[in-house]
Design a protein around this motif. Sequence first.
Motif, mmCIF file in Angstrom:
data_model
loop_
_atom_site.group_PDB
_atom_site.id
_atom_site.type_symbol
_atom_site.label_atom_id
_atom_site.label_comp_id
_atom_site.label_asym_id
_atom_site.label_seq_id
_atom_site.Cartn_x
_atom_site.Cartn_y
_atom_site.Cartn_z
ATOM 1 N N VAL A 154 0.974 -1.073 -0.016
ATOM 2 C CA VAL A 154 -0.212 0.043 0.063
ATOM 3 C C VAL A 154 0.925 1.168 0.219
ATOM 4 C CG1 VAL A 154 -1.771 -1.221 1.336
ATOM 5 C CG2 VAL A 154 -0.158 0.344 2.481
ATOM 6 N N CYS A 155 0.378 2.417 -0.490
ATOM 7 C CA CYS A 155 0.863 3.675 -0.407
ATOM 8 C C CYS A 155 -0.168 4.597 0.533
ATOM 9 C CB CYS A 155 1.034 4.209 -1.619
ATOM 10 S SG CYS A 155 1.619 6.064 -1.632
ATOM 11 N N ALA A 167 -5.942 2.447 2.477
ATOM 12 C CA ALA A 167 -6.249 0.977 2.378
ATOM 13 C C ALA A 167 -6.191 0.424 3.686
ATOM 14 C CB ALA A 167 -5.209 0.402 1.563
ATOM 15 N N GLU A 168 -5.486 1.063 4.734
ATOM 16 C CA GLU A 168 -5.495 0.537 5.927
ATOM 17 C C GLU A 168 -7.067 0.592 6.490
ATOM 18 O OE1 GLU A 168 -1.436 1.741 4.616
ATOM 19 O OE2 GLU A 168 -3.641 2.919 5.094
ATOM 20 N N TYR A 169 -7.637 1.918 6.170
ATOM 21 C CA TYR A 169 -9.045 1.926 7.010
ATOM 22 C C TYR A 169 -9.834 1.144 6.488
ATOM 23 C CZ TYR A 169 -13.486 4.152 7.608
ATOM 24 O OH TYR A 169 -14.946 4.150 7.950
ATOM 25 N N GLN A 170 -9.873 0.996 4.924
ATOM 26 C CA GLN A 170 -10.651 0.044 4.524
ATOM 27 C C GLN A 170 -10.700 -1.470 4.841
ATOM 28 O OE1 GLN A 170 -13.150 0.964 2.237
ATOM 29 N NE2 GLN A 170 -12.493 3.039 2.333
ATOM 30 N N ALA A 171 -9.528 -1.924 5.133
ATOM 31 C CA ALA A 171 -9.116 -3.201 5.742
ATOM 32 C C ALA A 171 -9.905 -2.948 7.262
ATOM 33 C CB ALA A 171 -7.866 -3.505 5.850
ATOM 34 N N ILE A 172 -9.572 -2.055 8.003
ATOM 35 C CA ILE A 172 -10.437 -2.006 9.675
ATOM 36 C C ILE A 172 -11.619 -2.085 9.225
ATOM 37 C CG2 ILE A 172 -10.371 -0.319 11.578
ATOM 38 C CD1 ILE A 172 -7.420 0.409 11.153
ATOM 39 N N VAL A 223 3.459 -3.734 -9.764
ATOM 40 C CA VAL A 223 4.027 -2.465 -9.805
ATOM 41 C C VAL A 223 4.408 -1.768 -8.360
ATOM 42 C CG1 VAL A 223 3.317 0.018 -10.334
ATOM 43 C CG2 VAL A 223 2.631 -1.800 -11.972
ATOM 44 N N MET A 224 3.578 -2.105 -7.487
ATOM 45 C CA MET A 224 3.924 -1.453 -6.145
ATOM 46 C C MET A 224 5.028 -2.304 -5.332
ATOM 47 S SD MET A 224 1.404 0.728 -5.101
ATOM 48 C CE MET A 224 1.387 0.672 -3.447
ATOM 49 N N VAL A 225 5.210 -3.283 -5.721
ATOM 50 C CA VAL A 225 6.473 -3.911 -5.384
ATOM 51 C C VAL A 225 7.790 -3.312 -6.113
ATOM 52 C CG1 VAL A 225 7.865 -6.246 -4.890
ATOM 53 C CG2 VAL A 225 5.309 -6.139 -4.544
ATOM 54 N N LEU A 226 7.740 -3.234 -7.117
ATOM 55 C CA LEU A 226 8.682 -2.577 -8.089
ATOM 56 C C LEU A 226 9.094 -1.341 -7.878
ATOM 57 C CD1 LEU A 226 10.406 -3.165 -10.584
ATOM 58 C CD2 LEU A 226 8.506 -2.125 -12.011
ATOM 59 N N VAL A 227 7.986 -0.484 -7.364
ATOM 60 C CA VAL A 227 8.409 0.907 -6.875
ATOM 61 C C VAL A 227 8.883 0.654 -5.439
ATOM 62 C CG1 VAL A 227 7.203 3.014 -6.435
ATOM 63 C CG2 VAL A 227 6.425 1.854 -8.480
ATOM 64 N N GLY A 228 8.553 0.127 -4.799
ATOM 65 C CA GLY A 228 9.278 -0.217 -3.261
ATOM 66 C C GLY A 228 10.555 -0.551 -3.378
ATOM 67 N N SER A 229 10.616 -1.515 -4.456
ATOM 68 C CA SER A 229 12.116 -2.154 -4.592
ATOM 69 C C SER A 229 13.271 -1.063 -5.013
ATOM 70 C CB SER A 229 12.417 -3.050 -5.549
ATOM 71 O OG SER A 229 13.502 -3.603 -5.849
ATOM 72 N N LEU A 230 12.455 -0.151 -6.026
ATOM 73 C CA LEU A 230 13.236 0.989 -6.661
ATOM 74 C C LEU A 230 13.641 1.976 -5.482
ATOM 75 C CD1 LEU A 230 14.271 3.003 -8.635
ATOM 76 C CD2 LEU A 230 11.934 3.617 -9.006
ATOM 77 N N LEU A 231 12.529 2.299 -4.512
ATOM 78 C CA LEU A 231 13.097 3.300 -3.546
ATOM 79 C C LEU A 231 13.960 2.696 -2.344
ATOM 80 C CD1 LEU A 231 9.461 4.731 -3.153
ATOM 81 C CD2 LEU A 231 11.547 5.634 -4.390
ATOM 82 N N ARG A 232 13.727 1.431 -2.152
ATOM 83 C CA ARG A 232 14.656 0.788 -1.157
ATOM 84 C C ARG A 232 16.214 0.791 -1.613
ATOM 85 N NH1 ARG A 232 13.467 -4.710 2.481
ATOM 86 N NH2 ARG A 232 12.519 -2.776 3.546
#
Length: 275
Positions: free
Chosen positions: A52-53, A127-132, A236-245
């Motif tokens: 999530v972002c 997304a966290e609120y929607q899950a809650i 895509v989200m994992v890819l962006v996260g990998s790029l930033l890490r």
Amino acid sequence: MTDTETQSLLNEQLLSAAQAFAEDASGLSDLLTRFVQDVERAMREPLDIFPVCHHSPASALHMVRRLQAQPPKVIYMELCEDMLPLIENLRDCKLPVALQAFAAESSTLPPDALPVMVVAPLTEASAEYQAIAYCLTHPETELVFVDRAVDYIFQWDDDWKRGLEQLEAEDETVERENAGLHGTAVGVTVGELVPTFDEFLHFLLRNSNTRYFAEWWDQYVERTIINADYATYKQVMVLVGSLLRHLGRRAEDVRVDLLRERYMWTRIKQHMHQH
């Protein structure tokens, strides 16, 4: 297109790019290969990892779709474990809201530093609120917050500890009456993806003709994933996260991220073992 086909296509594109740079830019080739490995690892994980972002409408929308398509038995969420008792109060709240947890006593922090607190803002586009909200209306799904307790968050915060040491060195005193009312606050940003490595951030914004990371995210990520299928969204989200890490985070931040992830995986495994 199936999830496997989508992943294979992404892997082929990244590996082709890596091969194209293999002779002239071996470092870039290695980096692209690591991106592929990160995506493959996330997609192979038996426990469905939902990236999530924070405050991303796309993340919130995909969360709702995923919960409707595959209702889970348990949701493990990256939020301070001390905040879990507060979620029942969300039924009476009007968004946006912020969850807040205090630590008035601690065996890990000096007494003069107490009380401390953390806050986690939530909106309808979280997304966290929607899950809650899903768990509140579907009691058969258990919700578990797996991030650290309040005092441990501060214990692991080197910037906060350095500031505390500086105050002690300067022999500054704090009025205990006011400190007791307000304490120290840290905003816990769930789903944070903002780069902390300034040079990378400046390069990213300059070459994308954007002024802020939020603007870059909206133009190049949010609009791409909001109408995508779940497999594409996740990759895509994992890819962006990998790029930033690999490029966008300071080494110290990556170290803390890894410690947090180990802690949360331990909490997840403990809960799964008990149930």
